[in-house]
Every structure is written in structure tokens, then in C-alpha cells.
Write an enzyme that holds these catalytic residues in place. Structure first.
Site, PDB file in Angstrom:
ATOM      1  CB  CYS A  78      -0.042   2.787   6.265  1.00 11.56           C
ATOM      2  SG  CYS A  78       1.154   2.154   5.302  1.00 11.56           S
TER       3      CYS A  78
HETATM    4  C1  BEZ Z   1      -1.353   0.518   2.114  1.00 11.41           C
HETATM    5  O1  BEZ Z   1      -0.724   0.876   3.488  1.00 11.41           O
HETATM    6  O2  BEZ Z   1      -2.551   0.435   2.166  1.00 11.41           O
HETATM    7  C2  BEZ Z   1      -0.346   0.299   1.177  1.00 11.41           C
HETATM    8  C3  BEZ Z   1       0.781   0.956   0.952  1.00 11.41           C
HETATM    9  C4  BEZ Z   1       1.435   0.566  -0.090  1.00 11.41           C
HETATM   10  C5  BEZ Z   1       1.089  -0.363  -1.098  1.00 11.41           C
HETATM   11  C6  BEZ Z   1      -0.134  -1.285  -0.881  1.00 11.41           C
HETATM   12  C7  BEZ Z   1      -0.932  -0.968   0.367  1.00 11.41           C
END
Ligand code: BEZ
Length: 254
Positions: A82
Site C-alpha cells: 500500500c
Molecule cells: C501490503 O500492503 O503490503 C499488504 C497488506 C495486507 C496483506 C498483504 C500485503
């Protein structure tokens, strides 16, 4: 709330979110359960939600009026993928604004957490300024109404948002949706490409073929007759010769 409908020899009991079908002639133990996840999809009008964001309160219809909106969700603040995605969105924001497209992010944490997180996002993607609002949804009610729930990703509070992205048109209707799992980051070149395709299709009676890129030829909509096409596309068009001899693949430049 339960509603029942009569359909032939079946009674349909609609018990959100599951649909139970009870056959009159059969034993109640043979009731079959179809798991249905109803939700906002292309063609639907986005609900007029009251939103708390990093740029204050927003009413969704007011925000979406008079232009195009990219509404995109993220599983959570301070998560790796994110952080890269919000940075890339900020880097591309000028490209979107030039095309009359507004950005509206969502992550299920609160505004205070978003504001702390923005410092990381901007530090990680040099030159990126998060100049678009990010919705807070700590109770995870907004994500349900926008069909942005990831059924497989949970934390102690419940289901996390998926990596969903809705492109909302000036009429407040969803024109296109991406639905990615938390583990797959989106490609902002693809987001920009589909915006260009949607805008071309809404301006001219055309569609964009496979692997189309901005500047490439487009195809004329099947609903346009050849007579109309001659008027609508004075620059001309080529018709592909196909084994069927049907003249439906007409290529032009707009
Ligand atoms: C991420 O944004 O890296 C992420 C968020 C939740 C689960 C897996 C990855």
C-alpha cells in the site's frame, strides 16, 4: 430481513447475503444454499456516503460530480505494498488531473493514522505529494457499501479492504472496477490506460482493442452503421477482411 418470491415450483428466500432455494416438492433438508456476495459493480450508481477524509468531510456525490473519479482501497496503513501504491498514485496524480480525473483513496484506519502514514509514503517515493484525500473507515462500514471487502484478509477487527479500484463517471455510475488481492499491487500505467480508453469510448462511438495503448487505432462500435460511420469518422476507416465476410471489425484513428 427476509423476502420470498415464487418462481415455478421454487420459493426463493432472499436472506442477505445468502440465497436459499426451497423446492416445494422436496424435503426441507434438501434446501440448497448459494453463497452470493452482492455488491456495487459496473453500471451501479455509487451511494452518496458521508466520508471522513484526510482533507475533511466529503459527500461522495458532491466529490464525484462534474468529472471522473478513481476510488481505490488499500488493506491498511503502514503496510508495504500500500505504501508503494499510494506513492505511485501521487506520482501519477498530475496525469490524472490533466484528464479531469480526481483521486480518492481509502484505508480502514483513522485520519490521524493516515496523516502519520503519508509521511512514510512521501519519503519512500521521492517527489510524490499525497495531494488527494484518503477516506478513513475504522469501523469498516464504508468498504462494505463500496464492495471493497477482502474475504480472505482479516485482522483482529475483522475483514480488511481488498485492493479494489472503481472508476466513477460524471454520471456517478461505476464504469470499470479492478479487484486485486492484498498481495498484488496495482499498475498505475494500466489505470491511466483504462482511463484513456473510457474517455475515448464516451467521447466517440469507439472501443479499444486488445493491448491498446493511447495513440493506437481504435475500433468503431458495432452499433454504428457504415453510413453513420462515414459521417462520424470523416478521416475514414478500414474494414478487416475476415473469413466470415462479415464487416464488423472497422478500424479508425480518433
Ligand atoms: C501490503 O500492503 O503490503 C499488504 C497488506 C495486507 C496483506 C498483504 C500485503
Amino acid at each position: 430481513m427476509t423476502r420470498s418470491l415464487h418462481a415455478g415450483n421454487c420459493l426463493l428466500f432472499i436472506i442477505s447475503p445468502a440465497l436459499l432455494i426451497y423446492h416445494r416438492n422436496k424435503n426441507i433438508s434438501k434446501v440448497s444454499k448459494l453463497s452470493i456476495m452482492p455488491g456495487l459493480t459496473i453500471g451501479d450508481t455509487v451511494p452518496n456516503l458521508d466520508l471522513q477524509t484526510t482533507q475533511g468531510k466529503i459527500k461522495l456525490h458532491q466529490f464525484c460530480a462534474d468529472g471522473w473519479t478513481i476510488l481505490f482501497s488499500h488493506p491498511g496503513d503502514f503496510t508495504p505494498v500500500c505504501t508503494t501504491e499510494l506513492g505511485k498514485m501521487a506520482q501519477y496524480s498530475g496525469e490524472f488531473y490533466q484528464r479531469g480525473v480526481k483521486l480518492l483513496g481509502l484505508s480502514c484506519d483513522d485520519v490521524q493514522s493516515h496523516n502519520e502514514w503519508i509521511k512514510d509514503i512521501e519519503a519512500h517515493t521521492p517527489g510524490a505529494k499525497v495531494n488527494y484525500p484518503i477516506i478513513s473507515d475504522p469501523k469498516r462500514e464504508i468498504i462494505k457499501q463500496l464492495n471493497m471487502v477482502d474475504p480472505d484478509e482479516k485482522d483482529s477487527t475483522g475483514n480488511l479492504p481488498s485492493r479494489a479500484l472503481h472508476i466513477v463517471g460524471p454520471d456517478m455510475k461505476i464504469k470499470l472496477s479492478f479487484l486485486y488481492p492484498a498481495t498484488t499491487g496495482r499498475n498505475m500505467d494500466e489505470v491511466l490506460r483504462v482511463i484513456e480508453s473510457l474517455q475515448k469510448a464516451s467521447k466517440f462511438k469507439v472501443a479499444t482493442p486488445a493491448n491498446w495503448k493511447p495513440g493506437d487505432p481504435v475500433v468503431i462500435s458495432p452499433s454504428v452503421t457504415n453510413e453513420q460511420a462515414k459521417e462520424m469518422f470523416p478521416q475514414g476507416f478500414d474494414t478487416a477482411e475476415l473469413p466470415s465476410k462479415k464487416k464488423y471489425l472497422r478500424i479508425t484513428k480518433v
